[in-house]
Design a protein around this motif. Structure first.
Motif, PDB file in Angstrom:
ATOM      1  N   ASP A 181      35.415  25.047  67.464  1.00 39.88           N
ATOM      2  CA  ASP A 181      35.451  24.716  68.892  1.00 39.88           C
ATOM      3  C   ASP A 181      34.095  25.004  69.533  1.00 39.88           C
ATOM      4  N   THR A 201      38.815  18.376  67.888  1.00 38.94           N
ATOM      5  CA  THR A 201      39.419  19.213  68.931  1.00 38.94           C
ATOM      6  C   THR A 201      40.939  19.194  68.819  1.00 38.94           C
ATOM      7  N   LEU A 204      42.378  21.539  66.086  1.00 37.94           N
ATOM      8  CA  LEU A 204      42.032  22.960  66.089  1.00 37.94           C
ATOM      9  C   LEU A 204      43.240  23.862  65.853  1.00 37.94           C
TER      10      LEU A 204
END
Length: 226
Positions: A181, A201, A204
């Motif tokens: 991130d 993203t 994650l």
């Protein structure tokens, strides 16, 4: 067992302040396996006095390319060859994977297929393993005698084994979701395509097998050899 870390790059400053530099990520990944550590910042021209300064060696990732004309790359390549000749175990990750291949006669290139970023699945010796990746460069030609032990459709040489003393891997078992991130926010924008950053993203929160690979790395360092 003392592990010498050859640090070939530094984490972005905002991440280094909160999550640690690359060597600290490996300390965390290998925690509980009884290792001690010494870091040499080879990217800054700091080298060990010899291969006997540690019991095993670990070459980190870097923002640099193995083929770039930095003053520290030729002596690092020689150190890798000296370590192979000495027989001490060595592991390379991402740039480490690439520079070891290059030092031993392989080829590293900026891959025409682009980037691999975030959670990525690989076929590794009969099972699927998920790890975080962050690279465009790849080993496109294996050194003589190197055996590929992991691959994906995107990355043919995702892990390489040289006998029983050197093992290298292209993705980053030391990168957890927080670090990926952070890279998305500090090094991704304007470099990695937006759709790949969005995909990374979104992934994650999906687990990876990073700790299993960390345990494998520890076993590789410690295993008995003839």
């Amino acid at each position: 067992m003392k592990i010498g870390i050859l640090q070939t790059g530094h984490a972005p400053d905002p991440l280094r302040d909160t999550l640690g530099d690359y060597d600290r990520l490996f300390h965390k990944l290998l925690d509980g396996h009884g290792f001690s550590y010494r870091t040499w910042n080879v990217v800054d021209g700091e080298f060990p006095p010899g291969v006997d300064a540690a019991d095993g060696w670990l070459v980190t990732g870097s923002k640099h390319g193995a083929y770039e004309p930095h003053d520290w790359i030729p002596p690092l390549e020689q150190f890798i060859r000296d370590t192979q000749a000495d027989g001490r175990p060595m592991i390379g990750v991402c740039f480490g994977h690439q520079i070891i291949a290059q030092a031993l006669g392989g080829r590293v290139e900026k891959f025409a297929g682009g980037w691999s970023v975030g959670r990525t699945e690989y076929s590794m010796q009969g099972r699927t393993v998920a790890l975080n990746a962050w690279h465009q460069d790849q080993v496109t030609q294996r050194p003589e005698g190197a055996v590929a032990t992991a691959q994906s459709d995107f990355c043919e040489n995702a892990a390489l084994l040289y006998g029983d003393r050197i093992w290298t891997i292209q993705p980053h078992p030391e990168f957890d979701a927080d670090f990926i991130d952070g890279l998305i926010n500090t090094r991704g924008e304007g470099v990695v395509p937006d759709d790949q950053l969005r995909g990374a993203t979104e992934a994650l929160t999906t687990p990876t097998d990073r700790m299993d690979i960390g345990a494998f790395m520890a076993e590789f360092f410690k295993k008995e050899r003839a």
